[in-house]
Design a protein around this motif. Structure first.
Motif, short mmCIF file in Angstrom:
data_model
loop_
_atom_site.label_atom_id
_atom_site.label_comp_id
_atom_site.label_asym_id
_atom_site.label_seq_id
_atom_site.Cartn_x
_atom_site.Cartn_y
_atom_site.Cartn_z
N TRP A 1 0.82 -1.22 0.00
CA TRP A 1 0.00 0.00 0.00
C TRP A 1 0.85 1.27 0.00
O TRP A 1 0.54 2.23 -0.71
CB TRP A 1 -0.94 -0.01 1.21
CG TRP A 1 -2.02 -1.02 1.10
CD1 TRP A 1 -2.14 -2.18 1.80
CD2 TRP A 1 -3.15 -0.99 0.21
NE1 TRP A 1 -3.26 -2.87 1.43
CE2 TRP A 1 -3.90 -2.17 0.45
CE3 TRP A 1 -3.60 -0.09 -0.75
CZ2 TRP A 1 -5.08 -2.45 -0.24
CZ3 TRP A 1 -4.76 -0.38 -1.44
CH2 TRP A 1 -5.49 -1.55 -1.19
N VAL A 2 1.92 1.28 0.79
CA VAL A 2 2.77 2.47 0.84
C VAL A 2 3.51 2.65 -0.49
O VAL A 2 3.67 3.78 -0.97
CB VAL A 2 3.77 2.37 2.01
CG1 VAL A 2 4.70 3.58 2.03
CG2 VAL A 2 3.03 2.28 3.34
N SER A 3 3.95 1.55 -1.09
CA SER A 3 4.59 1.63 -2.41
C SER A 3 3.62 2.24 -3.43
O SER A 3 4.01 3.09 -4.25
CB SER A 3 5.04 0.25 -2.88
OG SER A 3 6.02 -0.29 -2.00
N LEU A 4 2.36 1.81 -3.38
CA LEU A 4 1.34 2.38 -4.27
C LEU A 4 1.18 3.88 -4.01
O LEU A 4 1.06 4.67 -4.96
CB LEU A 4 0.02 1.66 -4.07
CG LEU A 4 -1.17 2.16 -4.92
CD1 LEU A 4 -0.87 2.00 -6.41
CD2 LEU A 4 -2.44 1.41 -4.55
N GLY A 5 1.21 4.26 -2.74
CA GLY A 5 1.11 5.68 -2.40
C GLY A 5 2.25 6.48 -3.01
O GLY A 5 2.04 7.58 -3.55
N TYR A 6 3.47 5.95 -2.93
CA TYR A 6 4.61 6.64 -3.53
C TYR A 6 4.49 6.71 -5.05
O TYR A 6 4.84 7.73 -5.66
CB TYR A 6 5.92 5.94 -3.14
CG TYR A 6 6.54 6.48 -1.87
CD1 TYR A 6 6.96 7.80 -1.80
CD2 TYR A 6 6.70 5.67 -0.75
CE1 TYR A 6 7.53 8.30 -0.64
CE2 TYR A 6 7.26 6.17 0.42
CZ TYR A 6 7.67 7.48 0.47
OH TYR A 6 8.23 7.98 1.62
N ILE A 7 4.03 5.64 -5.66
CA ILE A 7 3.86 5.66 -7.13
C ILE A 7 2.90 6.77 -7.53
O ILE A 7 3.13 7.50 -8.50
CB ILE A 7 3.37 4.29 -7.62
CG1 ILE A 7 4.47 3.23 -7.43
CG2 ILE A 7 2.95 4.35 -9.08
CD1 ILE A 7 4.01 1.80 -7.70
#
Length: 769
Positions: free
Chosen positions: A463-469
């Motif tokens: 989820w955090v990776s998606l947020g950064y993307i």
């Protein structure tokens, strides 16, 4: 004063020291060589016009300057001094070496021949003596020559490959005179061309200047040799003169070439660098000059490469002024940094003061939360020192997750925002920095707020990776960058998430031990009924186990009503009676036959057995390394109460005058938190209710009132923050559950008939057994 004492000391100077430390640390992180007047990048849109505050030069693109410098250095010949003494000296050394080698071979051959002849004259004493003398003389001469080779040429002539000179491994003797001449010929050729004393690849110019007798001759770099190249050429030329040279003989030629071919062109570093510096100094570094009050760019204009270069030049000039500033100007600049950082961080202190006073009051908790922030700030400082890492690698989610796990999500959100504001200032007022990291930090907080075990710390990765993307891609929509740059930023952001989660996982365990803080993760792990202690309790003391689980359920409901930590209360109740495990049979809840073993003991001894279950519980807790918060339930659930039954029984004996009430009292301490106070009350209520037969609703309520009033009368709750309103809520919370578990059920007619049938069936069974 030890660390624990410092943490317990609530004086304000400790907090001032902690706050000062983090502020000073952030100030030290501010790059002293940078002071931004503009932070725009290529492709961004200006929000207001930018006017030159003073005259300054516009720097040329660094790529153009580097290209010109590279071309300029190519055209500056590297200077070398020619050593004309080296060739004749080397020729003399080569001749001496082979003269000595010829002598060595002669002595070796004579020595070998004499050893063979020795066998022939072994029956002729006179001749044998003569041969032995010659052999001994030959050995001495041989050893002297070997030593001479070591002293003059630093080689071990008897080992491979040099032993090929006098003792060939393939029995094919080398023509020493031919090798001598070939080596001199090749060396002369190489010295004439020139052998430099530095690697040829390190010479950046295409020509070299050879200084000889005050004059310089220019040679092309491609026509000279360095030592490695000259040795290789010499070896190849000598190989070609001999057919079918063995590997050992080729190694010999290569070693001889290294031994006698050395540089005759000596690099003059000082003169070369001086000439290069003179040429580089003539390369222009600026394109144009911007005058004071000249408009650099208007509002609502896209930043081009040319405009960006002007803004970068302005920032460079401002940075130089910032570094060179002294006196009052430097003091004002430093004071400004201090006040801005202090103002930003004071917002966090104000938040804690108004909404989380317990953190601000407790030095240990306050130190922990500041340490979580400092760790992230230090990581930020480190990444600024690595040129190829971008601001997207700032690991703010470490602090976000740690604060959520140890405190709560509201504190974590506010702490993360403060860190991002501070770092935006440190990194040069980057609004982009704030936008990129804010959403992922909040996602990290949300995803870890309801952890059930440690491994779920890895849950935020996706989820955090998606947020950064999302945030990184969004910032690139308003700027003109290549797709390669975009994918690089995304890769860095995902790497940031992976590394941050791993670091957080390790720090949670470390901080729990360092600060003796029990997180919900630990409590959830301890609430597992398959935990070794609970498993042993269920097997050895099943009655106590059922009592503990019931108390945990009741206490959890009560804790919810009064705003206490319901999870801690439930888990504390599970473990409060673990000290009964070794002597479970002495406690009534574990006695199936109805015989109480305590009645067989004297009152004082019986009381001691009962009281010791607290001490034993602490020992078991220590063995299994239970957290201090759980140990508190073990020591406080009876407080300083008296074991009344056996105390009264002892008083009724004839020696009642010798009875000391302290022998029948628990050692305490009294409950000092809401959670421990709740367990004390609920534990006593549940035990009392269980002893009643077919209690009514009024009986249950009467027991609750009696237990609570008794604890109040004996001042057991005086150190506990439970109010009278809380005690009422506790009673209201547990009464419905107690009624459902213990109240007397009405016997309906069919129930009576069923009971009669069962009695008859039982009687019949007994008659036939």
């Amino acid at each position: 004063m030890d660390t624990e004492t410092i943490f317990k000391n609530n004086k304000n100077y400790i907090k001032v020291l902690i706050i000062s430390t983090i502020i000073i640390l952030i100030i030290l992180m501010i790059p002293s060589e940078e002071s931004f007047l503009s932070s725009y990048k290529v492709g961004e849109i200006t929000r207001a016009p930018i006017i030159a505050p003073y005259d300054f030069d516009v720097l040329r693109p660094q790529s153009e300057i580097d290209k010109e410098r590279k071309e300029a250095i190519k055209n500056v010949p590297a200077v070398f001094d020619k050593n004309n003494v080296r060739p004749p000296v080397q020729e003399k050394n080569i001749n001496q070496f082979f003269d000595l080698t010829i002598l060595l071979r002669k002595i070796y051959n004579n020595l070998t021949l004499n050893k063979e002849r020795k066998e022939q004259y072994k029956y002729s004493p006179n001749k044998l003596q003569k041969i032995n003398n010659e052999i001994e003389t030959g050995k001495i001469a041989f050893e002297k020559i070997i030593k001479k080779f070591k002293d003059q040429y630093v080689i071990d002539i008897i080992n491979s490959p040099f032993n090929e000179l006098f003792k060939p491994t393939d029995n094919k003797t080398i023509n020493l005179e031919t090798i001598n001449n070939e080596l001199i010929t090749v060396a002369s050729f190489l010295y004439k061309s020139g052998i430099v004393d530095i690697p040829k690849d390190s010479i950046r110019s295409i020509q070299i200047a050879i200084s000889e007798s005050g004059e310089e001759n220019i040679l092309q770099k491609e026509n000279i040799y360095d030592r490695n190249g000259s040795v290789e050429i010499a070896s190849q030329k000598i190989y070609s003169k001999f057919n079918n040279f063995s590997h050992n003989k080729k190694q010999l030629i290569s070693q001889l070439s290294k031994l006698f071919i050395s540089p005759n062109l000596i690099y003059d570093k000082e003169r070369t660098e001086k000439r290069q510096k003179d040429v580089l100094g003539r390369i222009p570094l600026v394109d144009e000059k911007i005058l004071k009050n000249e408009k650099i760019v208007g509002a609502n204009t896209r930043i081009t490469e040319d405009i960006f270069r002007k803004l970068k030049s302005l920032n460079k000039v401002e940075s130089v002024k910032h570094v060179n500033s002294t006196g009052i100007k430097h003091f004002i600049s430093s004071a400004g940094d201090f006040f801005i950082i202090s103002i930003i961080y004071s917002l966090f202190i104000i938040f804690l003061f108004n909404y989380r006073k317990n953190i601000l009051k407790d030095n240990k908790l306050f130190t922990l939360i500041v340490l979580c922030q400092i760790i992230v700030i230090l990581f930020g400082f480190l990444i600024t020192k690595i040129p190829f890492i971008t601001i997207v690698f700032f690991p703010v989610i470490i602090s976000a997750m740690l604060v959520t796990i140890f405190f709560d999500e509201r504190v974590a959100i506010f702490s993360s925002i403060i860190i991002l504001l501070l770092m935006s200032f440190v990194f040069g007022n980057h609004f982009k920095f704030l936008i990129i990291h804010l959403l992922p930090a909040i996602i990290a907080i949300i995803t870890v707020r309801n952890l059930r075990n440690r491994d779920q710390i890895f849950r935020p990765i996706g989820w955090v990776s998606l947020g950064y993307i999302i945030t990184v891609t969004s910032t690139y929509f308003i700027s003109i960058y290549s797709y390669f740059d975009l994918f690089t930023e995304i890769a860095f952001s995902i790497g940031n998430v992976l590394l941050s989660v791993l670091i957080t996982y390790g720090l949670v365990n470390l901080f729990e031990k360092m600060f003796d803080i029990t997180t919900d993760i630990t409590l959830l792990e301890l609430s597992d009924l398959t935990h070794p202690i609970l498993k042993e309790l269920s097997l050895k003391a099943p009655g106590t186990f059922n009592h503990s689980i019931t108390v945990g359920m009741l206490a959890e409901s009560a804790a919810e009503e009064v705003g206490a930590n319901n999870l801690l209360t439930r888990v504390g109740a599970y473990y409060h009676d673990i000290g009964k495990i070794p002597k479970a049979e002495y406690f009534t809840e574990n006695q199936d036959d109805g015989k109480n073993k305590l009645n067989l003991l004297k009152p004082r001894m019986a009381a001691k057995v009962i009281i010791n279950h607290v001490k034993t519980g602490l020992e078991i807790a220590q063995k299994y390394k239970l957290p201090q918060k759980i140990k508190d339930f073990i020591t406080t659930h009876h407080g300083t109460m008296t074991v009344a039954y056996f105390y009264n029984k002892a008083q009724n004996n004839d020696d009642s005058k010798e009875i000391d009430e302290s022998d029948f009292k628990y050692n305490g301490p009294k409950p000092f938190t809401k959670e421990t106070g709740i367990v004390m009350i609920v534990e006593a209520i549940e035990a009392a209710e269980r002893s009643l037969k077919n209690p009514t609703h009024l009986d249950i309520e009467s027991i609750c009132n009696k237990i609570i009033q008794q604890r109040l009368n004996e001042h057991e709750l005086e150190n506990c923050p439970l109010t009278f309103a809380d005690l009422t809520k506790i009673k209201k919370a547990v009464l419905p559950k107690l009624n459902s578990m213990y109240h007397k059920r009405i016997a309906y007619p069919e129930d009576k008939e069923n009971k009669k049938d069962k009695d008859e069936e039982k009687k019949s069974t007994n008659q036939h057994s």
